[in-house]
Design a protein around this motif. Sequence first.
Motif, short mmCIF file in Angstrom:
data_model
loop_
_atom_site.label_atom_id
_atom_site.label_comp_id
_atom_site.label_asym_id
_atom_site.label_seq_id
_atom_site.Cartn_x
_atom_site.Cartn_y
_atom_site.Cartn_z
N LEU A 31 6.61 -9.90 8.38
CA LEU A 31 5.84 -10.43 7.12
C LEU A 31 5.79 -9.60 6.07
O LEU A 31 5.85 -9.89 4.95
N GLY A 32 5.73 -8.30 6.52
CA GLY A 32 5.96 -7.12 5.35
C GLY A 32 7.28 -7.15 4.47
O GLY A 32 7.15 -6.95 3.09
N GLN A 33 8.38 -7.50 5.20
CA GLN A 33 9.53 -7.85 4.44
C GLN A 33 9.51 -8.87 3.44
O GLN A 33 9.95 -8.74 2.27
N ARG A 34 8.90 -10.26 3.77
CA ARG A 34 8.58 -11.01 2.84
C ARG A 34 8.03 -10.94 1.74
O ARG A 34 8.11 -11.43 0.66
N ALA A 35 6.93 -9.84 1.84
CA ALA A 35 6.31 -9.49 0.73
C ALA A 35 6.94 -8.23 0.09
O ALA A 35 6.25 -7.78 -0.83
N GLY A 36 7.99 -7.93 0.21
CA GLY A 36 8.94 -6.85 -0.41
C GLY A 36 8.32 -5.46 -0.15
O GLY A 36 8.54 -4.41 -0.93
N LEU A 37 7.73 -5.08 1.01
CA LEU A 37 7.54 -3.90 1.59
C LEU A 37 8.43 -3.36 2.35
O LEU A 37 9.61 -3.97 2.82
N CYS A 38 8.37 -1.85 2.62
CA CYS A 38 9.17 -1.07 3.53
C CYS A 38 8.81 -0.56 4.51
O CYS A 38 9.34 -0.18 5.38
N TYR A 39 7.51 -0.20 4.50
CA TYR A 39 6.93 0.29 5.72
C TYR A 39 5.82 -0.08 6.60
O TYR A 39 5.01 -1.13 5.84
N ILE A 40 5.79 -0.19 7.90
CA ILE A 40 4.69 -0.83 8.67
C ILE A 40 3.25 -0.48 7.72
O ILE A 40 2.49 -1.22 7.87
N ARG A 41 2.95 0.93 7.76
CA ARG A 41 1.56 1.36 7.04
C ARG A 41 1.34 0.50 5.86
O ARG A 41 0.24 -0.02 5.40
N GLU A 42 2.43 0.02 4.95
CA GLU A 42 2.18 -0.83 3.70
C GLU A 42 1.67 -2.15 4.45
O GLU A 42 0.82 -2.81 3.64
N ALA A 43 2.42 -2.63 5.29
CA ALA A 43 2.27 -3.78 5.85
C ALA A 43 0.51 -4.36 6.21
O ALA A 43 -0.10 -5.19 6.22
N THR A 44 -0.15 -3.04 6.84
CA THR A 44 -1.23 -2.93 7.48
C THR A 44 -2.20 -2.89 6.25
O THR A 44 -3.23 -3.50 6.59
N LYS A 70 -4.77 1.91 14.17
CA LYS A 70 -4.93 3.30 13.77
C LYS A 70 -3.67 3.96 13.39
O LYS A 70 -3.59 4.63 12.41
N MET A 71 -2.93 4.08 14.46
CA MET A 71 -1.49 4.75 14.30
C MET A 71 -0.61 3.92 13.53
O MET A 71 -0.09 4.90 12.56
N TRP A 72 -0.66 2.66 13.32
CA TRP A 72 0.23 1.84 12.45
C TRP A 72 -0.13 2.24 10.78
O TRP A 72 0.82 2.07 10.18
N SER A 73 -1.18 2.41 10.74
CA SER A 73 -1.89 2.51 9.30
C SER A 73 -1.92 3.64 8.59
O SER A 73 -2.22 4.10 7.58
N SER A 74 -1.65 4.94 9.53
CA SER A 74 -1.92 6.17 9.20
C SER A 74 -0.88 6.37 7.97
O SER A 74 0.12 6.25 7.85
N PRO A 75 -1.51 7.22 6.75
CA PRO A 75 -0.84 7.49 5.67
C PRO A 75 0.61 8.30 6.16
O PRO A 75 1.33 8.31 5.33
#
Length: 220
Positions: A50-63, A104-109
Motif C-alpha cells: 500500500l505504501g508503494q501505491r501511495a508513492g512512498l519508499c520506507y515502511i516508517r513513511e507508510a506507518t 513501534k519498531m516499524w514507525s521508528s524515525p
Amino acid sequence: GDEPSMPVDRDGFKRGVPEGVNLVLKDKLPVRLVHKIWTINMKHFALAVLGQRAGLCYIREATADPAIRRSVLLAEREGIYAVSEEFGVSIEEIWRDFQREEWKMWSSPTSDDVLGRVAQDLPRKLAKGDRVVGPALCCIRHGRMPHFLAKVLAAAYYFQNPADPGAQAVGEEIRKNGIRAALTRFSDLRWEIPEEKSLMQLAEARFYEMADAEAADLPY
C-alpha cells in the motif's frame, strides 16, 4: 528470526525443558505461529504494497500515512477473525495474549527499512496459504468478507521491484493475461471453487479500483 530468544511449545517436551538455552515457553504455539503470519507478517507486507501505491519508499513513511494505517489495521482485524474462527481461540484472548510491539519498531524515525525488501520474493507471499490469501479465504469460509485483505492483495499484484525476479514475473503475467490469470497462477485461486471465486472477485474489484484513471481496458 530477529529475536534474541526462541519461543517454544511448553507442552512439546518429552523429557523436560533443556537448560542453558534461551527459550520462552508459550502455550498454543501452533496457533501463535499462524497468528504471526496472518496478522503481523501480513501487516508488514500490507504497509509495503500500500505504501508503494501511495508513492512512498520506507515502511516508517507508510506507518505515518493515516489512510494506509487505517487500511492495515482493518485488515489486521480480518486476520484476527480468521485465526479466532479457524482455531477456536477467542478474539479477546488473541488481543490480550498474542499481540506484539512491532508497530513501534516499524514507525521508528531511525528505521531505513525499504518497501522493496519487505515485499521481496513476491510470489511466495502471494501464495494461497501465506499472509494475505490464507486469512482472506479463512474469513470467507467462516462467513466474513475480507474487504481489506482483498485491498492488500490487489495492491500486492501492482507491486513493482526491478530487483525481484518474482515481482517481474507477476507483472508480466498481468500484462499478458490479466489479473484473474495472475490470481490463478500465483495465488492458486480457482474460479470454480465458491470461496475462492469470491476472493477473486473482491481482489479484481480492488485491483481495477486502483487502476490509473486513464486506463482504457477496464472490464464491464
